[in-house]
Structure formats: C-alpha cells, structure tokens
Scaffold this active site. Structure first.
Site, short mmCIF file in Angstrom:
data_model
loop_
_atom_site.label_atom_id
_atom_site.label_comp_id
_atom_site.label_asym_id
_atom_site.label_seq_id
_atom_site.Cartn_x
_atom_site.Cartn_y
_atom_site.Cartn_z
N GLY A 56 4.04 5.96 -5.13
CA GLY A 56 4.51 4.62 -5.46
C GLY A 56 3.33 3.69 -5.53
O GLY A 56 2.27 3.96 -4.96
N GLN A 61 -1.30 -3.98 -5.67
CA GLN A 61 -2.27 -2.96 -5.28
C GLN A 61 -3.32 -2.71 -6.37
O GLN A 61 -4.29 -2.01 -6.12
CB GLN A 61 -1.56 -1.65 -4.94
CG GLN A 61 -0.77 -1.74 -3.64
CD GLN A 61 -0.17 -0.41 -3.30
OE1 GLN A 61 0.92 -0.08 -3.77
NE2 GLN A 61 -0.88 0.36 -2.51
N CYS A 104 -0.93 4.84 2.48
CA CYS A 104 -0.93 3.81 1.45
C CYS A 104 -2.19 3.94 0.60
O CYS A 104 -3.27 4.18 1.15
CB CYS A 104 -0.88 2.43 2.11
SG CYS A 104 -0.88 1.05 0.96
N LEU A 105 -2.04 3.77 -0.70
CA LEU A 105 -3.21 3.85 -1.58
C LEU A 105 -4.20 2.73 -1.31
O LEU A 105 -5.37 2.85 -1.67
CB LEU A 105 -2.76 3.83 -3.04
CG LEU A 105 -1.90 5.02 -3.47
CD1 LEU A 105 -1.46 4.86 -4.92
CD2 LEU A 105 -2.62 6.33 -3.25
N HIS A 146 8.59 0.64 1.43
CA HIS A 146 7.14 0.44 1.46
C HIS A 146 6.70 -0.45 0.28
O HIS A 146 5.95 -1.41 0.47
CB HIS A 146 6.46 1.82 1.38
CG HIS A 146 4.97 1.79 1.38
ND1 HIS A 146 4.23 2.15 2.48
CD2 HIS A 146 4.08 1.45 0.41
CE1 HIS A 146 2.93 2.04 2.18
NE2 HIS A 146 2.82 1.62 0.92
N GLU A 147 7.17 -0.13 -0.93
CA GLU A 147 6.76 -0.90 -2.11
C GLU A 147 7.32 -2.32 -2.07
O GLU A 147 6.63 -3.27 -2.44
CB GLU A 147 7.16 -0.18 -3.40
CG GLU A 147 6.55 1.21 -3.57
CD GLU A 147 5.06 1.30 -3.32
OE1 GLU A 147 4.32 0.32 -3.59
OE2 GLU A 147 4.60 2.36 -2.87
N HIS A 150 5.13 -4.40 0.10
CA HIS A 150 3.92 -4.84 -0.60
C HIS A 150 4.17 -6.13 -1.37
O HIS A 150 3.36 -7.06 -1.32
CB HIS A 150 3.42 -3.78 -1.58
CG HIS A 150 2.50 -2.78 -0.99
ND1 HIS A 150 1.34 -3.12 -0.34
CD2 HIS A 150 2.56 -1.43 -0.95
CE1 HIS A 150 0.73 -2.03 0.08
NE2 HIS A 150 1.45 -0.98 -0.28
#
Length: 179
Positions: A56, A61, A104-105, A146-147, A150
């Site tokens: 995701g 991000q 997380c990226l 999670h997204e 963000h």
C-alpha cells in the site's frame, strides 16, 4: 490474455518521503480535480509501491499532500485486493483487535507490533469521482487502516506504545536513511 493495463506500468517511480518529513505529519487535502493529473499520480503511486515492494502507498509518502492511496494486498485467506481510493474515509472498524507486525515504506527496514482491527470499511471515490466502498479483513484490513492513518498525518509508530515504540523510534533515529 490479460485485459487492460497493469497498474503502474506507465507510471514513474518517485522518491519516498521518510519519517520526519513534514508532509507525513499533517492531514492531506481533499482531491478536487479528477483529471489526467490524478490518473498520472495514481499510476506513479503504483509504480513506486511495486518498486519498493510494498502492499500500500499513500500520496503523502511520495510528497503529494492529497487524499489518495493505492493497494495491492492479500487478506488472511491469500485473496488479492488491488485498487485505489480517492478521498478515502475509514467509516468502520470492528471485530477483534489484533496485534501484529507492521512496517512502512516511509520507515524502510523497520517494523513493530501494532494493534489494528481485523475488519475495516473505507469509502471514497474512484478517479472519475464515482463512489467506491472497500471492505477488508485480516491483513488487508490492517493495510486499509494504515493508509488511512497516513492521509490523516499519522504513521504506524503513533499507535505503538511503551518499549516497542521506544525501540522502533530509536532504530529509526539510527537508520542509514535518517541522516
């Protein structure tokens, strides 16, 4: 033969924003322009997510302060969920709260046990402005939550407490990408 294009095939990989970047820590703006720039952004987000081997990715991000996320994530039954949501709102979380590993990226190489509900529903729009509703269970529900976090200016470490939080933040401070 496959019908349609592969998401991200025409996109370009953009640099990821990392923990501490101000764009990650403030709520994102609503999308109001549903034109070709939005379609390009979504393609770039898929390309970036795949290049980083994520499941995701939220627009902030990659430094874009807009309410958009993409996903290609399995649920606990290994059913693949592929899509995106524009102006998403997490409208329902329920079921059991499961503590599981989350990464997380924007914090590459790090993860911490994070509590999430095992069912989530997100409502939003597609790139034409048409309503969409996405249901997720298990791992996919974790991804949706999670997204959405963000896009509200949060990262998963905000949900981690105690020694786990201290440990992951210490690791982030020492990480090679945080210099």
């Amino acid at each position: 033969m496959r019908h349609g294009s592969i998401p991200g095939a025409s996109g370009r990989v953009r640099p990821l924003t990392l923990l501490g970047d101000p764009v990650l820590h403030k709520p994102c703006e609503e999308v109001t322009d549903f034109g070709p720039e939005l379609a390009r952004l979504i393609e770039d987000m898929y390309a970036t997510m795949y290049a980083a081997e994520g499941v995701g990715l939220a627009a902030n991000q990659i430094g874009v302060n807009q309410r958009v996320f993409v996903y290609d994530c399995p649920d606990d039954d290994e059913v693949r969920h592929l899509g995106y949501v524009v102006n998403p709102r997490l409208v329902e979380t329920d079921g059991v709260s499961v503590r599981g590993p989350e990464g997380c990226l924007s914090l590459p190489g790090l993860e911490a046990v994070t509590p999430r509900f095992d069912h989530a529903v997100v409502e939003g729009l597609d790139m034409r402005g048409e309503p969409v509703r996405v249901h997720g269970t298990g791992w996919f529900a974790r991804c949706l939550q999670h997204e959405c976090d963000h896009l509200e200016g949060g990262v998963y470490t905000d949900r981690v407490t105690g020694w786990r939080r201290r440990r992951v933040l210490r690791a982030a401070a020492r990480a090679s990408w945080n210099s």
